[in-house]
Enzyme design. Structure first.
Site, PDB file in Angstrom:
ATOM      1  N   ARG A  95       6.393  14.523   5.361  1.00 41.87           N
ATOM      2  CA  ARG A  95       5.589  15.527   6.050  1.00 41.87           C
ATOM      3  C   ARG A  95       6.511  16.588   6.638  1.00 41.87           C
ATOM      4  O   ARG A  95       7.593  16.278   7.145  1.00 41.87           O
ATOM      5  CB  ARG A  95       4.768  14.902   7.190  1.00 41.87           C
TER       6      ARG A  95
ATOM      7  N   GLU B 247       1.782  24.368   6.625  1.00 42.58           N
ATOM      8  CA  GLU B 247       1.309  24.648   5.257  1.00 42.58           C
ATOM      9  C   GLU B 247      -0.041  25.366   5.281  1.00 42.58           C
ATOM     10  O   GLU B 247      -0.865  25.082   6.157  1.00 42.58           O
ATOM     11  CB  GLU B 247       1.171  23.320   4.492  1.00 42.58           C
TER      12      GLU B 247
ATOM     13  N   HIS C  42       3.678  21.512  -2.012  1.00 39.91           N
ATOM     14  CA  HIS C  42       3.067  20.210  -1.723  1.00 39.91           C
ATOM     15  C   HIS C  42       2.331  19.656  -2.957  1.00 39.91           C
ATOM     16  O   HIS C  42       1.104  19.515  -2.965  1.00 39.91           O
ATOM     17  CB  HIS C  42       2.099  20.320  -0.536  1.00 39.91           C
TER      18      HIS C  42
HETATM   19  P1  NAP Z   1       4.008   3.661   3.949  1.00 45.41           P
HETATM   20  O1  NAP Z   1       4.015   2.629   2.887  1.00 45.41           O
HETATM   21  O2  NAP Z   1       3.197   3.435   5.176  1.00 45.41           O
HETATM   22  O3  NAP Z   1       5.518   3.927   4.369  1.00 45.41           O
HETATM   23  C1  NAP Z   1       5.881   4.656   5.486  1.00 45.41           C
HETATM   24  C2  NAP Z   1       7.298   4.252   5.880  1.00 45.41           C
HETATM   25  O4  NAP Z   1       7.712   5.094   6.954  1.00 45.41           O
HETATM   26  C3  NAP Z   1       7.394   2.805   6.361  1.00 45.41           C
HETATM   27  O5  NAP Z   1       8.428   2.161   5.672  1.00 45.41           O
HETATM   28  C4  NAP Z   1       7.735   2.910   7.834  1.00 45.41           C
HETATM   29  O6  NAP Z   1       8.700   1.922   8.152  1.00 45.41           O
HETATM   30  C5  NAP Z   1       8.350   4.299   7.933  1.00 45.41           C
HETATM   31  N1  NAP Z   1       8.108   4.860   9.268  1.00 45.41           N
HETATM   32  C6  NAP Z   1       6.927   5.020   9.898  1.00 45.41           C
HETATM   33  N2  NAP Z   1       7.115   5.523  11.116  1.00 45.41           N
HETATM   34  C7  NAP Z   1       8.438   5.672  11.264  1.00 45.41           C
HETATM   35  C8  NAP Z   1       9.259   6.119  12.335  1.00 45.41           C
HETATM   36  N3  NAP Z   1       8.728   6.518  13.492  1.00 45.41           N
HETATM   37  N4  NAP Z   1      10.591   6.144  12.136  1.00 45.41           N
HETATM   38  C9  NAP Z   1      11.137   5.740  10.976  1.00 45.41           C
HETATM   39  N5  NAP Z   1      10.402   5.303   9.933  1.00 45.41           N
HETATM   40  C10 NAP Z   1       9.078   5.256  10.084  1.00 45.41           C
HETATM   41  O7  NAP Z   1       3.503   5.060   3.380  1.00 45.41           O
HETATM   42  P2  NAP Z   1       3.688   5.657   1.906  1.00 45.41           P
HETATM   43  O8  NAP Z   1       2.516   5.309   1.088  1.00 45.41           O
HETATM   44  O9  NAP Z   1       5.040   5.318   1.401  1.00 45.41           O
HETATM   45  O10 NAP Z   1       3.601   7.224   2.272  1.00 45.41           O
HETATM   46  C11 NAP Z   1       4.569   7.784   3.110  1.00 45.41           C
HETATM   47  C12 NAP Z   1       4.242   9.228   3.454  1.00 45.41           C
HETATM   48  O11 NAP Z   1       4.487  10.063   2.341  1.00 45.41           O
HETATM   49  C13 NAP Z   1       2.792   9.534   3.817  1.00 45.41           C
HETATM   50  O12 NAP Z   1       2.491   9.179   5.152  1.00 45.41           O
HETATM   51  C14 NAP Z   1       2.700  11.010   3.579  1.00 45.41           C
HETATM   52  O13 NAP Z   1       3.031  11.727   4.758  1.00 45.41           O
HETATM   53  C15 NAP Z   1       3.772  11.274   2.518  1.00 45.41           C
HETATM   54  N6  NAP Z   1       3.182  11.677   1.225  1.00 45.41           N
HETATM   55  C16 NAP Z   1       3.477  12.890   0.713  1.00 45.41           C
HETATM   56  C17 NAP Z   1       2.971  13.262  -0.510  1.00 45.41           C
HETATM   57  C18 NAP Z   1       3.299  14.580  -1.120  1.00 45.41           C
HETATM   58  O14 NAP Z   1       2.500  15.082  -1.886  1.00 45.41           O
HETATM   59  N7  NAP Z   1       4.440  15.174  -0.815  1.00 45.41           N
HETATM   60  C19 NAP Z   1       2.123  12.405  -1.196  1.00 45.41           C
HETATM   61  C20 NAP Z   1       1.836  11.168  -0.658  1.00 45.41           C
HETATM   62  C21 NAP Z   1       2.387  10.808   0.559  1.00 45.41           C
HETATM   63  P3  NAP Z   1       8.739   1.237   9.600  1.00 45.41           P
HETATM   64  O15 NAP Z   1       7.321   0.874   9.924  1.00 45.41           O
HETATM   65  O16 NAP Z   1       9.663   0.087   9.435  1.00 45.41           O
HETATM   66  O17 NAP Z   1       9.302   2.257  10.527  1.00 45.41           O
HETATM   67  C1  8YV Z   2      -2.059  15.101  -0.886  1.00 48.47           C
HETATM   68  C2  8YV Z   2      -0.358  13.752   0.475  1.00 48.47           C
HETATM   69  O1  8YV Z   2      -1.634  16.245  -1.552  1.00 48.47           O
HETATM   70  O2  8YV Z   2      -1.326  11.632   0.159  1.00 48.47           O
HETATM   71  C3  8YV Z   2      -0.732  12.378   0.918  1.00 48.47           C
HETATM   72  O3  8YV Z   2      -0.379  12.041   2.062  1.00 48.47           O
HETATM   73  O4  8YV Z   2       0.337  14.445   1.144  1.00 48.47           O
HETATM   74  C4  8YV Z   2      -0.825  14.253  -0.841  1.00 48.47           C
HETATM   75  O5  8YV Z   2      -1.041  13.226  -1.755  1.00 48.47           O
HETATM   76  C5  8YV Z   2      -2.746  15.505   0.342  1.00 48.47           C
HETATM   77  O6  8YV Z   2      -3.081  14.471   1.184  1.00 48.47           O
HETATM   78  C6  8YV Z   2      -4.013  16.270  -0.027  1.00 48.47           C
HETATM   79  O7  8YV Z   2      -4.240  17.213   0.911  1.00 48.47           O
END
Ligand code: NAP
Ligand code: 8YV
Length: 322
Positions: free
Chosen positions: A232, A261, A279
């Protein structure tokens, strides 16, 4: 279930609008001539909300939906929703985990390679006819780099698996040590930044992670350091990043997410040596369709009395398996 009113406050993909309107009565507030007045009128009977994008769902918004039972979020990240407040009110929040993990991990690795090996810049170079004059300058390398993953969750692990196969050393920072992974754990982001050449940020947004990647962390990453952010935008202090890039405190950055964004600072856009994406981590037809279906399915499952399919940690379902 046609007697159940579901609200959508911003446009979503046809798969979602069609799926919801086939099962429920769907209200699209952004299409109303006066969305605020529309919300005042339908709010008291809304029982489901399809959320996504940048629309904030906070206490003030929830006050307007007193009968709300479930918020079905399009995306695994749900930092735009006050899930703790929803939980306090007995409202379930669901997200779209797992179905997007591999897609986002693929993108993250692609973005890392683009950033280190300057692929977008090389493409621009060729198209500008500059190859006819001289070869593209030699670039930095991925070889020998140690990768520090901030947020070794579902996506972080999928990225680590891919980079493992590239022969790169992986370490990670998170609040908890994970005993089932072979990577070194750093409780301190600053300590990890000192020891790595790439900071791969996959942490969720929200108050707990806001500006975790700050000037000090970037300084520790150092002059050959690369920041990749697919988590994020709020996790990175964007002003500090701009300064670090301008002063060559770090080498480069590859960013898929930003603080405000879809607005991206002009200073970042002006820098030719970094890579910026709008994104698009999960943005394939395949993966967005799976995410959209899960948004619909969570609502259908809930209102069929089967519970939510993918509730978030702040609003666990204790009433039986979905
Ligand atoms: P997830 O399985 O919940 O993983 C999140 C990780 O972040 C966990 O390992 C957690 O570990 C760590 N974390 C949480 N809070 C933290 C803190 N305060 N300090 C350090 N580490 C922390 O989630 P995911 O499915 O992998 O998704 C992760 C993130 O990717 C989403 O929340 C979203 O913001 C982003 N995302 C972006 C896109 C994109 O299009 N760019 C798409 C999908 C997701 P601990 O609990 O051990 O701290
Ligand atoms: C999406 C994401 O683009 O899943 C997330 O957390 O950041 C992306 O997969 C977004 O949520 C759609 O607005």
């Amino acid at each position: 279930m046609k007697n159940i009113d579901v609200l959508m406050t911003a446009p979503m993909m046809p798969l979602i609008t069609n799926g919801i309107s086939e099962a429920f009565t769907l209200h699209r507030s952004w299409e109303a001539p006066d969305p605020e007045a529309f919300l005042d009128e339908v709010g008291p009977r809304i029982r489901g909300l399809a959320a996504g994008g940048h629309v904030k769902v906070d206490a003030a918004f929830l006050d307007r939906l007193p009968k709300l039972e479930i918020i079905s979020n399009f995306g695994v990240g749900y930092d735009s929703i006050d899930a703790i407040e929803a939980g306090r009110r007995g409202i379930i929040v669901t997200n779209t985990p797992d179905v997007l993990t591999d897609e986002v991990a693929d993108l993250a690795v692609g973005l890392l390679i683009c950033t280190v090996r300057e692929l977008p810049q090389s493409d621009r170079y060729l198209r500008a006819g500059k190859w006819l004059e001289k070869p593209y300058p030699l670039t930095a390398t991925l070889r020998g780099r140690r990768i520090g993953v901030l947020g070794l969750g579902r996506i972080g692990k999928a990225i680590a698996r891919r980079l493992d196969a590239f022969g790169l050393e992986i370490v990670y920072c998170g609040r908890t040590r994970q005993n089932d992974v072979p990577y070194r754990h750093y409780p301190s982001l600053l300590d990890m930044a000192r020891d790595v050449d790439v900071l791969m940020c996959v942490a969720p947004g929200g108050p707990a992670t806001k500006h975790m990647v700050n000037a000090e962390v970037l300084e520790a990453l150092g002059p050959s350091g690369i920041l990749i952010n697919v988590g994020r935008g709020s996790v990175v202090d964007e002003k500090a990043l701009i300064e670090a890039l301008k002063s060559k405190t770090i080498l480069s950055a590859g960013l898929d997410v930003f603080e405000d964004e879809p607005r991206v600072p002009a200073e970042l856009i002006a820098m030719d040596h970094i890579v910026l994406l709008p994104h698009v981590g999960s943005a394939s037809v395949h993966t967005r369709s799976l995410m959209g279906q899960l948004v619909v399915d969570n609502l259908i499952s809930w209102f069929s009395g089967k519970g939510p399919i993918t509730p978030v940690a702040e609003t666990p379902w204790t009433g039986g398996a979905a």
